[in-house]
Motif scaffolding. Structure first.
Motif, PDB file in Angstrom:
ATOM      1  N   HIS A 139       0.671  -1.173  -0.023  1.00  0.00           N
ATOM      2  CA  HIS A 139      -0.052  -0.017  -0.036  1.00  0.00           C
ATOM      3  C   HIS A 139       0.858   1.307   0.108  1.00  0.00           C
ATOM      4  CE1 HIS A 139      -3.859  -2.320   1.632  1.00  0.00           C
ATOM      5  NE2 HIS A 139      -3.676  -2.396   0.329  1.00  0.00           N
ATOM      6  N   ALA A 140       0.218   2.322  -0.779  1.00  0.00           N
ATOM      7  CA  ALA A 140       1.215   3.503  -0.724  1.00  0.00           C
ATOM      8  C   ALA A 140       1.745   4.119   0.378  1.00  0.00           C
ATOM      9  CB  ALA A 140       0.340   4.428  -1.727  1.00  0.00           C
ATOM     10  N   ASP A 141       0.946   4.295   1.272  1.00  0.00           N
ATOM     11  CA  ASP A 141       1.715   4.740   2.636  1.00  0.00           C
ATOM     12  C   ASP A 141       2.637   3.894   3.255  1.00  0.00           C
ATOM     13  OD1 ASP A 141      -0.517   2.932   3.125  1.00  0.00           O
ATOM     14  OD2 ASP A 141      -0.693   3.595   5.014  1.00  0.00           O
ATOM     15  N   HIS A 142       3.218   2.681   2.688  1.00  0.00           N
ATOM     16  CA  HIS A 142       4.302   1.930   3.149  1.00  0.00           C
ATOM     17  C   HIS A 142       5.323   1.869   2.231  1.00  0.00           C
ATOM     18  CE1 HIS A 142       2.338   0.297   6.910  1.00  0.00           C
ATOM     19  NE2 HIS A 142       1.126   0.529   6.043  1.00  0.00           N
ATOM     20  N   VAL A 143       5.275   2.321   0.983  1.00  0.00           N
ATOM     21  CA  VAL A 143       6.044   2.149  -0.083  1.00  0.00           C
ATOM     22  C   VAL A 143       6.320   3.397  -1.179  1.00  0.00           C
ATOM     23  CG1 VAL A 143       5.547  -0.384  -0.028  1.00  0.00           C
ATOM     24  CG2 VAL A 143       4.301   1.354  -1.799  1.00  0.00           C
ATOM     25  N   LYS A 144       5.678   4.637  -0.992  1.00  0.00           N
ATOM     26  CA  LYS A 144       5.589   5.350  -1.907  1.00  0.00           C
ATOM     27  C   LYS A 144       7.126   5.734  -2.236  1.00  0.00           C
ATOM     28  CE  LYS A 144       4.825   9.519  -0.378  1.00  0.00           C
ATOM     29  NZ  LYS A 144       4.262  10.716   0.414  1.00  0.00           N
ATOM     30  N   SER A 145       8.229   5.912  -1.126  1.00  0.00           N
ATOM     31  CA  SER A 145       9.583   6.242  -1.546  1.00  0.00           C
ATOM     32  C   SER A 145      10.569   5.020  -1.615  1.00  0.00           C
ATOM     33  CB  SER A 145       9.957   7.305  -0.874  1.00  0.00           C
ATOM     34  OG  SER A 145       9.042   8.547  -0.605  1.00  0.00           O
ATOM     35  N   VAL A 146      10.000   4.063  -1.827  1.00  0.00           N
ATOM     36  CA  VAL A 146      11.045   2.874  -1.519  1.00  0.00           C
ATOM     37  C   VAL A 146      11.790   2.726  -2.709  1.00  0.00           C
ATOM     38  CG1 VAL A 146       9.229   1.315  -2.579  1.00  0.00           C
ATOM     39  CG2 VAL A 146      11.311   0.531  -1.144  1.00  0.00           C
ATOM     40  N   GLY A 147      11.287   2.842  -4.094  1.00  0.00           N
ATOM     41  CA  GLY A 147      12.050   2.926  -5.425  1.00  0.00           C
ATOM     42  C   GLY A 147      13.193   3.801  -5.373  1.00  0.00           C
ATOM     43  N   LYS A 148      12.692   5.179  -4.948  1.00  0.00           N
ATOM     44  CA  LYS A 148      13.682   6.236  -5.106  1.00  0.00           C
ATOM     45  C   LYS A 148      14.885   6.010  -4.224  1.00  0.00           C
ATOM     46  CE  LYS A 148      14.995  10.381  -6.245  1.00  0.00           C
ATOM     47  NZ  LYS A 148      15.580  10.686  -7.279  1.00  0.00           N
ATOM     48  N   ILE A 149      14.384   5.889  -2.978  1.00  0.00           N
ATOM     49  CA  ILE A 149      15.647   5.543  -2.109  1.00  0.00           C
ATOM     50  C   ILE A 149      16.525   4.464  -2.423  1.00  0.00           C
ATOM     51  CG2 ILE A 149      16.135   4.879   0.376  1.00  0.00           C
ATOM     52  CD1 ILE A 149      15.256   7.710  -0.140  1.00  0.00           C
ATOM     53  N   SER A 150      15.964   3.164  -2.759  1.00  0.00           N
ATOM     54  CA  SER A 150      16.559   2.189  -3.271  1.00  0.00           C
ATOM     55  C   SER A 150      17.817   2.258  -4.387  1.00  0.00           C
ATOM     56  CB  SER A 150      15.696   0.774  -3.428  1.00  0.00           C
ATOM     57  OG  SER A 150      16.290  -0.101  -4.148  1.00  0.00           O
ATOM     58  N   HIS A 151      16.903   3.182  -5.643  1.00  0.00           N
ATOM     59  CA  HIS A 151      17.763   3.609  -6.427  1.00  0.00           C
ATOM     60  C   HIS A 151      19.180   4.543  -6.321  1.00  0.00           C
ATOM     61  CE1 HIS A 151      18.660   6.206  -9.962  1.00  0.00           C
ATOM     62  NE2 HIS A 151      18.592   5.108 -10.864  1.00  0.00           N
ATOM     63  N   ASP A 152      18.671   5.579  -5.365  1.00  0.00           N
ATOM     64  CA  ASP A 152      19.616   6.783  -5.183  1.00  0.00           C
ATOM     65  C   ASP A 152      20.951   6.212  -4.313  1.00  0.00           C
ATOM     66  OD1 ASP A 152      18.089   8.133  -6.574  1.00  0.00           O
ATOM     67  OD2 ASP A 152      17.346   9.743  -5.031  1.00  0.00           O
ATOM     68  N   LEU A 153      20.473   5.239  -3.184  1.00  0.00           N
ATOM     69  CA  LEU A 153      21.245   4.847  -2.082  1.00  0.00           C
ATOM     70  C   LEU A 153      21.823   3.464  -2.591  1.00  0.00           C
ATOM     71  CD1 LEU A 153      19.755   6.306   0.999  1.00  0.00           C
ATOM     72  CD2 LEU A 153      21.304   7.185  -0.628  1.00  0.00           C
ATOM     73  N   GLU A 154      21.330   2.703  -3.417  1.00  0.00           N
ATOM     74  CA  GLU A 154      21.674   1.406  -3.901  1.00  0.00           C
ATOM     75  C   GLU A 154      21.348   0.240  -2.567  1.00  0.00           C
ATOM     76  OE1 GLU A 154      25.711   1.456  -5.332  1.00  0.00           O
ATOM     77  OE2 GLU A 154      24.953   2.189  -7.432  1.00  0.00           O
ATOM     78  N   LEU A 155      20.182   0.580  -2.426  1.00  0.00           N
ATOM     79  CA  LEU A 155      19.833  -0.326  -0.966  1.00  0.00           C
ATOM     80  C   LEU A 155      18.870  -1.424  -1.472  1.00  0.00           C
ATOM     81  CD1 LEU A 155      18.961   2.375   1.621  1.00  0.00           C
ATOM     82  CD2 LEU A 155      21.322   1.232   1.377  1.00  0.00           C
ATOM     83  N   PRO A 156      19.154  -2.523  -0.947  1.00  0.00           N
ATOM     84  CA  PRO A 156      18.598  -3.779  -1.385  1.00  0.00           C
ATOM     85  C   PRO A 156      17.034  -3.803  -0.378  1.00  0.00           C
ATOM     86  CG  PRO A 156      20.230  -4.250   0.350  1.00  0.00           C
ATOM     87  CD  PRO A 156      20.377  -2.940  -0.156  1.00  0.00           C
ATOM     88  N   VAL A 157      16.220  -4.109  -1.189  1.00  0.00           N
ATOM     89  CA  VAL A 157      14.780  -4.052  -0.493  1.00  0.00           C
ATOM     90  C   VAL A 157      14.348  -5.494  -0.264  1.00  0.00           C
ATOM     91  CG1 VAL A 157      12.473  -3.263  -0.991  1.00  0.00           C
ATOM     92  CG2 VAL A 157      14.245  -1.972  -1.745  1.00  0.00           C
ATOM     93  N   TYR A 158      13.983  -5.994   0.985  1.00  0.00           N
ATOM     94  CA  TYR A 158      13.422  -7.349   1.239  1.00  0.00           C
ATOM     95  C   TYR A 158      12.169  -7.262   1.697  1.00  0.00           C
ATOM     96  CZ  TYR A 158      18.595  -8.156   1.903  1.00  0.00           C
ATOM     97  OH  TYR A 158      20.005  -8.143   1.949  1.00  0.00           O
ATOM     98  N   THR A 159      11.299  -8.232   1.135  1.00  0.00           N
ATOM     99  CA  THR A 159       9.844  -8.626   1.197  1.00  0.00           C
ATOM    100  C   THR A 159       9.594  -9.832   0.203  1.00  0.00           C
ATOM    101  OG1 THR A 159       7.703  -7.563   1.389  1.00  0.00           O
ATOM    102  CG2 THR A 159       9.016  -7.106  -0.740  1.00  0.00           C
ATOM    103  N   THR A 160       8.493  -9.922   0.325  1.00  0.00           N
ATOM    104  CA  THR A 160       7.946 -11.331  -0.030  1.00  0.00           C
ATOM    105  C   THR A 160       7.759 -11.231  -1.754  1.00  0.00           C
ATOM    106  OG1 THR A 160       5.582 -11.038  -0.075  1.00  0.00           O
ATOM    107  CG2 THR A 160       6.691 -12.025   1.565  1.00  0.00           C
ATOM    108  N   ARG A 161       7.737 -12.131  -2.535  1.00  0.00           N
ATOM    109  CA  ARG A 161       7.737 -12.100  -3.849  1.00  0.00           C
ATOM    110  C   ARG A 161       6.399 -11.378  -4.419  1.00  0.00           C
ATOM    111  NH1 ARG A 161      10.525 -14.548  -7.299  1.00  0.00           N
ATOM    112  NH2 ARG A 161      11.064 -16.192  -5.765  1.00  0.00           N
ATOM    113  N   ASP A 162       5.218 -11.721  -3.578  1.00  0.00           N
ATOM    114  CA  ASP A 162       3.936 -11.029  -4.036  1.00  0.00           C
ATOM    115  C   ASP A 162       3.934  -9.517  -3.609  1.00  0.00           C
ATOM    116  OD1 ASP A 162       2.688 -13.123  -5.086  1.00  0.00           O
ATOM    117  OD2 ASP A 162       1.821 -13.769  -2.977  1.00  0.00           O
TER     118      ASP A 162
END
Length: 286
Positions: free
Chosen positions: A59-82
């Motif tokens: 849901h957006a209120d939990h993931v809105k910025s995850v792609g941007k931060i992961s991309h900018d800081l080269e951070l791995p994102v851990y969660t389930t496949r779904d």
């Protein structure tokens, strides 16, 4: 030393930080990237200390910025496949998580992520998927349970194992029923794929907490259907009815929707009770 901060908790954006002197992980990234960078500067914590991101659901209120931060800081994102699939399909996530940063977790399978031993577990909610996290570090057991449709037996067991717990207290039932939400939304919130009420939260703690529990933070309060003091009082009343003394048997705090907390130091069972190293007021003067 292990520390905890909440940067925001609610439908406007959720984000939490667990960190040691040499490692850190973010749990959910639903707040803006500018706000996140600002908070790190104010707390005097280098953003470069963060090495990992955990995501509960898509849901957006939990993931809105995850792609941007992961991309900018080269951070791995851990969660389930779904959940990863849900993030990819979420139009609110404009910058997607880079494929090289996508890390798959399996429920009930413990993995070592830096200094943190992480076990995801199922949390019922009407998202693509939803997990809580049981996290062990430096002899401390910390747990995140948010967006809870109902409390499963597995979740009850985990509450009985932890030292520190972030648990949803989303709504007051009477406020929700009398409020302006359309009926279908009220039904959804109170349903098994919705959220946990103040009363249900109190019962979850009263029926499953053990002497190992040191501190509980109530999270994800509704702006329209709850109030911080109402949530606290309701949970405290339930606890007292079971013979549990909030503030004595364990500490109880309410996380604000848009206001960061101070820094909480989390300690092992054999150590003195944890303290809040910096208050919100002290942080504002930095």
């Amino acid at each position: 030393m292990l520390n905890f901060i909440s940067f925001g908790s609610g439908s406007s954006g959720n984000c939490y930080l667990l960190y040691t002197e040499s490692d850190a992980l973010l749990i959910d990234l639903g707040i803006g990237t500018r706000a996140l960078r600002k908070y790190f500067r104010e707390y005097g914590i280098p953003l470069s200390r963060v090495k990992h991101i955990l995501i509960t659901h898509d849901h957006a209120d939990h993931v809105k910025s995850v792609g941007k931060i992961s991309h900018d800081l080269e951070l791995p994102v851990y969660t389930t496949r779904d959940v990863h699939k849900g993030i990819d399909g979420n139009y609110c996530v404009r910058c997607k998580v880079p494929p090289t940063m996508t890390k798959i977790l399996e429920k009930n399978k413990t993995v070592q992520i830096g200094e943190f031993s992480v076990t995801p577990f199922r949390v019922p909610h009407d998202s693509t998927d939803n997990v809580g996290f049981r996290i062990e570090c430096q002899g401390v057991v910390f747990c995140m349970m948010t967006d809870v449709g109902f409390l499963s037996d597995e979740m009850r067991t985990i509450i009985g194992e932890v030292n520190y717990l972030v648990l949803e207290a989303n709504y007051d039932e009477e406020m929700l029923k009398a409020g302006p939400y359309p009926e279908h939304l009220k039904v959804r919130i109170m349903g098994t794929g919705g959220h946990l009420s103040n009363l249900e939260c109190g019962k979850a703690l009263a029926e499953n907490a053990t002497p190992a529990l040191r501190h509980v933070w109530l999270c994800h309060l509704s702006e329209e259907n709850n109030h911080p003091e109402l949530a606290r009082k309701t949970v405290e009343q339930v606890l007292r009815s079971y013979g549990i003394a909030p503030g004595k048997d364990f500490q109880l705090d309410v996380l604000k929707r848009k206001t960061p907390t101070g820094i909480f130091e989390l300690v092992r069972d054999s150590a003195p009770v944890e303290q809040q190293l910096f208050t919100n007021e002290e942080m504002g003067r930095k």
